[in-house]
Design a protein around this motif. Structure first.
Motif, PDB file in Angstrom:
ATOM      1  N   GLU A   1     -16.783  26.335  -8.407  1.00 36.86           N
ATOM      2  CA  GLU A   1     -17.380  25.634  -7.283  1.00 36.86           C
ATOM      3  C   GLU A   1     -18.812  25.235  -7.615  1.00 36.86           C
ATOM      4  O   GLU A   1     -19.508  25.932  -8.367  1.00 36.86           O
ATOM      5  N   VAL A   2     -19.246  24.122  -7.033  1.00 37.27           N
ATOM      6  CA  VAL A   2     -20.608  23.643  -7.261  1.00 37.27           C
ATOM      7  C   VAL A   2     -21.143  23.061  -5.967  1.00 37.27           C
ATOM      8  O   VAL A   2     -20.416  22.413  -5.199  1.00 37.27           O
ATOM      9  N   PHE A   3     -22.435  23.304  -5.727  1.00 42.07           N
ATOM     10  CA  PHE A   3     -23.103  22.800  -4.536  1.00 42.07           C
ATOM     11  C   PHE A   3     -24.287  21.933  -4.966  1.00 42.07           C
ATOM     12  O   PHE A   3     -25.112  22.350  -5.785  1.00 42.07           O
ATOM     13  N   PHE A   4     -24.358  20.723  -4.430  1.00 39.59           N
ATOM     14  CA  PHE A   4     -25.422  19.773  -4.753  1.00 39.59           C
ATOM     15  C   PHE A   4     -26.375  19.688  -3.566  1.00 39.59           C
ATOM     16  O   PHE A   4     -26.012  19.200  -2.494  1.00 39.59           O
ATOM     17  N   ASP A   5     -27.618  20.166  -3.769  1.00 36.41           N
ATOM     18  CA  ASP A   5     -28.563  20.258  -2.669  1.00 36.41           C
ATOM     19  C   ASP A   5     -29.606  19.154  -2.664  1.00 36.41           C
ATOM     20  O   ASP A   5     -30.509  19.160  -1.824  1.00 36.41           O
ATOM     21  N   VAL A   6     -29.506  18.198  -3.590  1.00 37.74           N
ATOM     22  CA  VAL A   6     -30.451  17.078  -3.627  1.00 37.74           C
ATOM     23  C   VAL A   6     -29.816  15.882  -2.906  1.00 37.74           C
ATOM     24  O   VAL A   6     -28.766  15.395  -3.327  1.00 37.74           O
ATOM     25  N   PRO A   7     -30.415  15.409  -1.809  1.00 39.82           N
ATOM     26  CA  PRO A   7     -29.835  14.276  -1.073  1.00 39.82           C
ATOM     27  C   PRO A   7     -29.771  13.025  -1.945  1.00 39.82           C
ATOM     28  O   PRO A   7     -30.553  12.847  -2.882  1.00 39.82           O
ATOM     29  N   MET A   8     -28.848  12.137  -1.612  1.00 29.03           N
ATOM     30  CA  MET A   8     -28.670  10.909  -2.387  1.00 29.03           C
ATOM     31  C   MET A   8     -28.167   9.810  -1.464  1.00 29.03           C
ATOM     32  O   MET A   8     -27.674  10.071  -0.358  1.00 29.03           O
TER      33      MET A   8
ATOM     34  N   GLN B   1     -25.202   4.576   1.915  1.00 31.73           N
ATOM     35  CA  GLN B   1     -25.210   5.579   2.970  1.00 31.73           C
ATOM     36  C   GLN B   1     -25.753   6.900   2.450  1.00 31.73           C
ATOM     37  O   GLN B   1     -25.599   7.247   1.280  1.00 31.73           O
ATOM     38  N   ARG B   2     -26.375   7.668   3.359  1.00 28.59           N
ATOM     39  CA  ARG B   2     -26.968   8.946   3.008  1.00 28.59           C
ATOM     40  C   ARG B   2     -25.879  10.001   2.849  1.00 28.59           C
ATOM     41  O   ARG B   2     -24.996  10.137   3.704  1.00 28.59           O
ATOM     42  N   VAL B   3     -25.945  10.739   1.739  1.00 30.01           N
ATOM     43  CA  VAL B   3     -25.012  11.843   1.481  1.00 30.01           C
ATOM     44  C   VAL B   3     -25.849  13.077   1.189  1.00 30.01           C
ATOM     45  O   VAL B   3     -26.778  13.041   0.380  1.00 30.01           O
ATOM     46  N   ARG B   4     -25.498  14.176   1.852  1.00 30.47           N
ATOM     47  CA  ARG B   4     -26.331  15.389   1.732  1.00 30.47           C
ATOM     48  C   ARG B   4     -25.449  16.634   1.653  1.00 30.47           C
ATOM     49  O   ARG B   4     -24.417  16.728   2.323  1.00 30.47           O
ATOM     50  N   ASN B   5     -25.873  17.589   0.817  1.00 34.52           N
ATOM     51  CA  ASN B   5     -25.258  18.918   0.725  1.00 34.52           C
ATOM     52  C   ASN B   5     -23.752  18.817   0.452  1.00 34.52           C
ATOM     53  O   ASN B   5     -22.913  19.191   1.282  1.00 34.52           O
TER      54      ASN B   5
ATOM     55  N   SER C   1     -16.581  19.007   0.626  1.00 32.77           N
ATOM     56  CA  SER C   1     -17.210  18.819   1.924  1.00 32.77           C
ATOM     57  C   SER C   1     -18.595  18.248   1.704  1.00 32.77           C
ATOM     58  O   SER C   1     -19.140  18.297   0.595  1.00 32.77           O
ATOM     59  N   ALA C   2     -19.173  17.716   2.764  1.00 31.30           N
ATOM     60  CA  ALA C   2     -20.551  17.235   2.740  1.00 31.30           C
ATOM     61  C   ALA C   2     -21.109  17.339   4.147  1.00 31.30           C
ATOM     62  O   ALA C   2     -20.412  17.052   5.128  1.00 31.30           O
ATOM     63  N   GLU C   3     -22.366  17.751   4.237  1.00 36.23           N
ATOM     64  CA  GLU C   3     -23.002  17.877   5.540  1.00 36.23           C
ATOM     65  C   GLU C   3     -23.119  16.528   6.215  1.00 36.23           C
ATOM     66  O   GLU C   3     -22.886  16.386   7.420  1.00 36.23           O
ATOM     67  N   THR C   4     -23.495  15.497   5.446  1.00 33.86           N
ATOM     68  CA  THR C   4     -23.481  14.110   5.918  1.00 33.86           C
ATOM     69  C   THR C   4     -22.883  13.242   4.821  1.00 33.86           C
ATOM     70  O   THR C   4     -22.999  13.546   3.635  1.00 33.86           O
ATOM     71  N   GLY C   5     -22.232  12.170   5.226  1.00 39.71           N
ATOM     72  CA  GLY C   5     -21.654  11.236   4.272  1.00 39.71           C
ATOM     73  C   GLY C   5     -20.334  11.680   3.672  1.00 39.71           C
ATOM     74  O   GLY C   5     -19.952  11.198   2.606  1.00 39.71           O
ATOM     75  N   GLU C   6     -19.617  12.558   4.351  1.00 44.31           N
ATOM     76  CA  GLU C   6     -18.360  13.050   3.792  1.00 44.31           C
ATOM     77  C   GLU C   6     -17.333  11.929   3.631  1.00 44.31           C
ATOM     78  O   GLU C   6     -16.526  11.941   2.690  1.00 44.31           O
ATOM     79  N   ASP C   7     -17.341  10.946   4.533  1.00 44.86           N
ATOM     80  CA  ASP C   7     -16.411   9.818   4.413  1.00 44.86           C
ATOM     81  C   ASP C   7     -16.678   9.015   3.146  1.00 44.86           C
ATOM     82  O   ASP C   7     -15.732   8.539   2.486  1.00 44.86           O
TER      83      ASP C   7
END
Length: 372
Positions: free
Chosen positions: A232-239, A244-248, A262-268
């Motif tokens: 598993e890997v978690f990306f904590d730098v927003p992009m 569109q904004r994608v975060r976490n 999963s993504a906190e924002t931008g999952e679609d």
């Protein structure tokens, strides 16, 4: 004209693209990159190169994609242009970094698939991408325009030979390695524990020059093409992806492919990218940032992925430069190459075959490195 623009152009033409007299060169100019394009064309003229300029604009892309019925057909003219070119220089500089935010992700993916042959032809040239500072990019970075210009030139106008010598140490370790493990610990967020095979791959010392199989200015990373990814890997730098904004972002891998996300924002947006094709669920790149002239995140992957104390992974297409001659057919194939970044400055480590080569952002040859 700011003298730093001329120096940027000279670095791009001489160090990065290694332009020679008689080269056929395509210069793709973004909306806000006019001043850099003027300086670049002057340098190319002095060197006796042949130049064709094209205009690039996310707003034009938006207009076309929203009006089209979605049954895209590849452009033979675009393919022919890149097939005949020796060098392609991409001068980024958008007026609006979210211009395509209201274009459906599946439509953007379909358009990318159709243009893959032209993209492959471009990647077969001595191509280099760079960026000219614009107010839109400064705003996206949360900086004043003047401060952002200083930031860009601090990242671009480096002693690239000295940085190449330092990065060669990591390349040597990766070339000799069989397996990389990335571990990070996060409070109240998912941890990362990811194992990737790299045996038989060729790491690239990305020193901002085609002489190093490097195609970005600025650069400052060492990257390879992993496979058989597990964990598993978690990306904590927003992009910003597809406008569109994608975060976490969190990804889970089994047998080399993403099986959950999963993504906190931008999952679609993330879902659309993963559904582009079969290769979009596999990693095409593992990159370690080493450019300490980049000292902050700016929501621009060209800079953020090169920053010291970061690691980035890309879903999708792998670069042939990471494979020995004759092994290029092993490269992961996809119409996308989507970089995502994690901060490794604290409570993190990178292992190669069980040996820690970086801890909390510092490499084992640096004085600040602390062994376990």
């Amino acid at each position: 004209m700011d003298e730093r623009i001329r120096e940027h152009a000279r670095t791009l033409v001489d160090w990065s693209a290694r332009v020679e007299r008689g080269d056929d060169i395509v210069v793709s100019v973004d909306e806000g990159a006019h001043d850099l394009a003027v300086a670049v064309c002057a340098e190319l003229g002095e060197r006796g190169a042949s130049v064709v300029t094209t205009y690039s604009s996310a707003e034009l892309d938006r207009a076309y994609l929203r009006a089209h019925d979605g049954d895209f057909v590849a452009s033979d003219a675009e393919l022919a242009l890149y097939e005949r070119a020796d060098v392609v220089l991409r001068l980024g500089g958008p007026r609006n970094t979210t211009a395509t935010a209201d274009v459906a992700g599946d439509r953007q993916a379909a358009y990318a698939r159709v243009h893959q042959p032209a993209r492959e032809a471009r990647l077969d040239t001595r191509w280099v991408s760079t960026v000219h500072p614009t107010r839109a990019l400064a705003q996206q970075a949360g900086m004043s325009f003047e401060a952002y210009r200083d930031f860009v030139y601090g990242a671009v106008l480096r002693d690239w030979e000295a940085l190449a010598a330092e990065m060669a140490q990591l390349k040597e370790l990766l070339d000799a390695g069989r397996e990389v493990r990335l571990v990070t610990e996060r409070d109240a967020r998912p941890d990362t524990d990811l194992i990737m095979s790299i045996e038989g791959r060729v790491a690239v010392n990305s020193a901002a020059s085609v002489a190093y199989d490097s195609h970005n200015l600025p650069s400052g990373e060492v990257f390879t093409a992993p496979f058989d990814t597990e964990g598993e890997v978690f990306f904590d730098v927003p992009m910003t992806l597809q406008g569109q904004r994608v975060r976490n972002v969190w990804l889970s891998f089994e047998e080399g492919a993403v099986v959950d996300f999963s993504a906190e924002t931008g999952e679609d947006v993330l879902a659309d990218v993963l559904d582009t094709d079969e290769g979009a669920r596999r990693l095409g790149e593992l990159g370690v940032g080493m450019n300490r002239g980049i000292d902050r995140f700016t929501d621009n992957v060209l800079f953020d992925e090169k920053m010291g104390d970061t690691v980035h992974l890309a879903l999708g297409r792998a670069y042939h430069s990471n494979f020995r001659e004759g092994d290029e057919d092993q490269a992961n194939d996809s119409a996308v190459h989507m970089d995502m970044i994690t901060d490794v400055s604290e409570r993190s480590r990178i292992e190669v075959d069980g040996d820690v080569v970086q801890r909390d952002g510092r490499f084992r040859w640096e004085p600040e490195f602390e062994a376990a």
